[in-house]
Design an enzyme around this catalytic site. Structure first.
Site, mmCIF file in Angstrom:
data_model
loop_
_atom_site.group_PDB
_atom_site.id
_atom_site.type_symbol
_atom_site.label_atom_id
_atom_site.label_comp_id
_atom_site.label_asym_id
_atom_site.label_seq_id
_atom_site.Cartn_x
_atom_site.Cartn_y
_atom_site.Cartn_z
ATOM 1 N N SER A 1 8.413 -3.853 -7.310
ATOM 2 C CA SER A 1 7.191 -3.818 -8.118
ATOM 3 C C SER A 1 7.451 -4.415 -9.487
ATOM 4 O O SER A 1 8.604 -4.466 -9.942
ATOM 5 C CB SER A 1 6.743 -2.366 -8.315
ATOM 6 O OG SER A 1 5.681 -2.286 -9.248
ATOM 7 N N TYR B 1 8.370 6.980 -10.066
ATOM 8 C CA TYR B 1 8.095 5.814 -9.218
ATOM 9 C C TYR B 1 8.818 4.569 -9.725
ATOM 10 O O TYR B 1 9.455 3.833 -8.951
ATOM 11 C CB TYR B 1 6.582 5.571 -9.193
ATOM 12 C CG TYR B 1 6.157 4.317 -8.479
ATOM 13 C CD1 TYR B 1 6.058 4.276 -7.089
ATOM 14 C CD2 TYR B 1 5.837 3.154 -9.180
ATOM 15 C CE1 TYR B 1 5.661 3.120 -6.433
ATOM 16 C CE2 TYR B 1 5.437 1.996 -8.535
ATOM 17 C CZ TYR B 1 5.356 1.984 -7.161
ATOM 18 O OH TYR B 1 4.959 0.837 -6.514
HETATM 19 P P1 NAD Z 1 -0.313 1.632 0.952
HETATM 20 O O1 NAD Z 1 -0.766 2.997 0.650
HETATM 21 O O2 NAD Z 1 -1.169 0.791 1.793
HETATM 22 O O3 NAD Z 1 1.122 1.637 1.618
HETATM 23 C C1 NAD Z 1 2.080 2.616 1.382
HETATM 24 C C2 NAD Z 1 2.486 3.159 2.726
HETATM 25 O O4 NAD Z 1 3.630 4.008 2.574
HETATM 26 C C3 NAD Z 1 1.434 4.024 3.391
HETATM 27 O O5 NAD Z 1 0.580 3.263 4.199
HETATM 28 C C4 NAD Z 1 2.282 4.982 4.234
HETATM 29 O O6 NAD Z 1 2.269 4.585 5.590
HETATM 30 C C5 NAD Z 1 3.684 4.813 3.704
HETATM 31 N N1 NAD Z 1 4.327 6.101 3.382
HETATM 32 C C6 NAD Z 1 4.209 6.831 2.254
HETATM 33 N N2 NAD Z 1 4.949 7.955 2.358
HETATM 34 C C7 NAD Z 1 5.551 7.909 3.588
HETATM 35 C C8 NAD Z 1 6.447 8.766 4.286
HETATM 36 N N3 NAD Z 1 6.906 9.906 3.726
HETATM 37 N N4 NAD Z 1 6.837 8.414 5.539
HETATM 38 C C9 NAD Z 1 6.385 7.269 6.108
HETATM 39 N N5 NAD Z 1 5.553 6.415 5.472
HETATM 40 C C10 NAD Z 1 5.146 6.735 4.237
HETATM 41 O O7 NAD Z 1 -0.074 0.934 -0.461
HETATM 42 P P2 NAD Z 1 0.681 -0.404 -0.887
HETATM 43 O O8 NAD Z 1 0.294 -0.595 -2.280
HETATM 44 O O9 NAD Z 1 0.458 -1.481 0.086
HETATM 45 O O10 NAD Z 1 2.189 0.014 -0.848
HETATM 46 C C11 NAD Z 1 3.194 -0.735 -0.202
HETATM 47 C C12 NAD Z 1 4.350 -0.946 -1.156
HETATM 48 O O11 NAD Z 1 3.917 -1.730 -2.258
HETATM 49 C C13 NAD Z 1 4.907 0.338 -1.753
HETATM 50 O O12 NAD Z 1 6.322 0.301 -1.724
HETATM 51 C C14 NAD Z 1 4.438 0.276 -3.184
HETATM 52 O O13 NAD Z 1 5.308 0.958 -4.036
HETATM 53 C C15 NAD Z 1 4.438 -1.210 -3.439
HETATM 54 N N6 NAD Z 1 3.651 -1.684 -4.572
HETATM 55 C C16 NAD Z 1 2.318 -1.489 -4.632
HETATM 56 C C17 NAD Z 1 1.597 -1.991 -5.708
HETATM 57 C C18 NAD Z 1 0.104 -1.831 -5.808
HETATM 58 O O14 NAD Z 1 -0.455 -2.085 -6.862
HETATM 59 N N7 NAD Z 1 -0.582 -1.432 -4.781
HETATM 60 C C19 NAD Z 1 2.253 -2.667 -6.734
HETATM 61 C C20 NAD Z 1 3.618 -2.838 -6.648
HETATM 62 C C21 NAD Z 1 4.308 -2.356 -5.559
#
Ligand code: NAD
Ligand code: MG
Length: 292
Positions: free
Chosen positions: A184, A197
């Site tokens: 991130s 986080y």
């Molecule tokens: P998202 O909610 O679609 O995806 C996160 C996923 O993590 C969930 O769908 C879930 O299946 C999984 N998860 C959470 N806890 C879990 C557990 N205990 N066991 C199994 N699965 C679990 O949201 P996203 O934003 O697509 O997140 C994906 C990645 O992107 C993450 O690592 C997040 O930190 C990163 N990210 C997101 C953003 C943003 O702005 N959305 C920015 C930077 C990084």
């Protein structure tokens, strides 16, 4: 056709909304775009076997759709509460004539992580691409509001699972295989209310670089993606304050949040054998802000 990226997708203000963790993409307003209609493949990952954690929604779902359209068979992991989102992803992969496997379960458990890798290898017939993408983000205004249990859940989901899955996968990965972390912009410029986080995202960035060095001689590449503000369930189930959500992405130079679909080709590029000299790299996508 040329498209203006600033007007391609919704801009703030967004509707107030919140969902219980882990949230569903389907229940978001507006619905995120994971490339369901737009992503077109060209055989870049023909015959590959991929496991994507958090493959039900967000960046994981965008990567799953793109990988299938590039010719890969895909297994996705997610939490049991996300079955509705996962079902859609499974049908989208199958619609490409690729094999799709739903392997739900909680990554905070070491035994489950080991089983997930073993099951992926058995259903896919091997493993070439591991995407450590699942993540937990719960904002807290003060460190005093972060309980030990909450801290532990964030560390287990975002760091331990990546460690356990990578260890277990190494028994199966052959030269040419790739590992990709979703890190991130928080790894480089942490927000005041994302202390636990942001630690984990810095860890994922750092892990990417050490493991790239460790695995280069084995012909296994390790890279990361560093998204900025992306419109996903994570943000509406405790990841952001309501104020931040209403203006989500408004501070990015592009003036809007990114959609998962806009990062799909980055996950493809890092897995593509044509990028064979790229390892230890983190590819940012943050609408003009963020690092690296
Ligand atoms: P998202 O909610 O679609 O995806 C996160 C996923 O993590 C969930 O769908 C879930 O299946 C999984 N998860 C959470 N806890 C879990 C557990 N205990 N066991 C199994 N699965 C679990 O949201 P996203 O934003 O697509 O997140 C994906 C990645 O992107 C993450 O690592 C997040 O930190 C990163 N990210 C997101 C953003 C943003 O702005 N959305 C920015 C930077 C990084
Ligand atoms: Mg989800």
């Amino acid at each position: 056709m040329m498209e203006d990226p600033t007007s391609k997708y919704p801009k703030p203000p967004f509707e107030k909304q919140s969902q219980p963790f882990p949230g569903l993409a389907n229940a978001m307003r507006p619905k995120p775009d994971h490339g369901e209609v737009s992503y077109k493949g060209s055989g870049r990952l023909a015959g590959r076997k991929a496991l994507i954690t958090g493959g039900d929604s967000g960046m994981g779902r965008a990567a799953a759709i793109a990988y299938a359209r590039e010719g890969a068979d895909v297994a996705i992991n997610y939490l049991p509460d996300e079955e509705d989102d996962a079902k859609e992803v499974i049908s989208l992969i199958e619609a490409e004539g690729r094999k799709a496997f739903a392997l739900p379960g909680d990554l905070r458990d070491e035994f489950f992580c080991e089983k997930l890798i073993a099951n992926s290898v058995s259903v896919l017939g091997g493993l070439d691409i591991l995407v450590n993408n699942a993540g937990r983000q719960q904002q807290a205004q003060s460190i005093l509001d972060i309980t030990t249990d909450a801290f532990d859940a964030t560390m287990k989901t975002n760091i331990y699972a990546m460690f356990w899955l990578t260890k277990a996968a190494l028994k199966h990965l052959k030269p040419g295989a790739v590992i990709i972390q979703t890190t991130s912009e928080q790894a480089y410029d942490p927000s005041a209310n994302l202390v636990d986080y942001a630690i984990t995202k810095a860890a994922a960035m750092n892990f990417t670089k050490s493991m790239a060095k460790q695995l280069a001689s084995r012909g296994i590449r390790v890279n990361g993606v560093a998204p900025g503000p992306i419109w996903t369930p994570l943000q509406v189930c405790g990841g952001a304050t309501m104020e931040k959500l209403e203006n989500f992405g408004g501070d990015a130079p592009m003036g809007r949040p990114g959609q998962p679909a806009e990062l799909a080709s980055i996950y493809v590029q890092l897995a593509d054998p044509l990028a064979s000299y790229a390892t230890g790299q983190v590819y940012g996508s943050a609408g003009g802000g963020g690092q690296p």
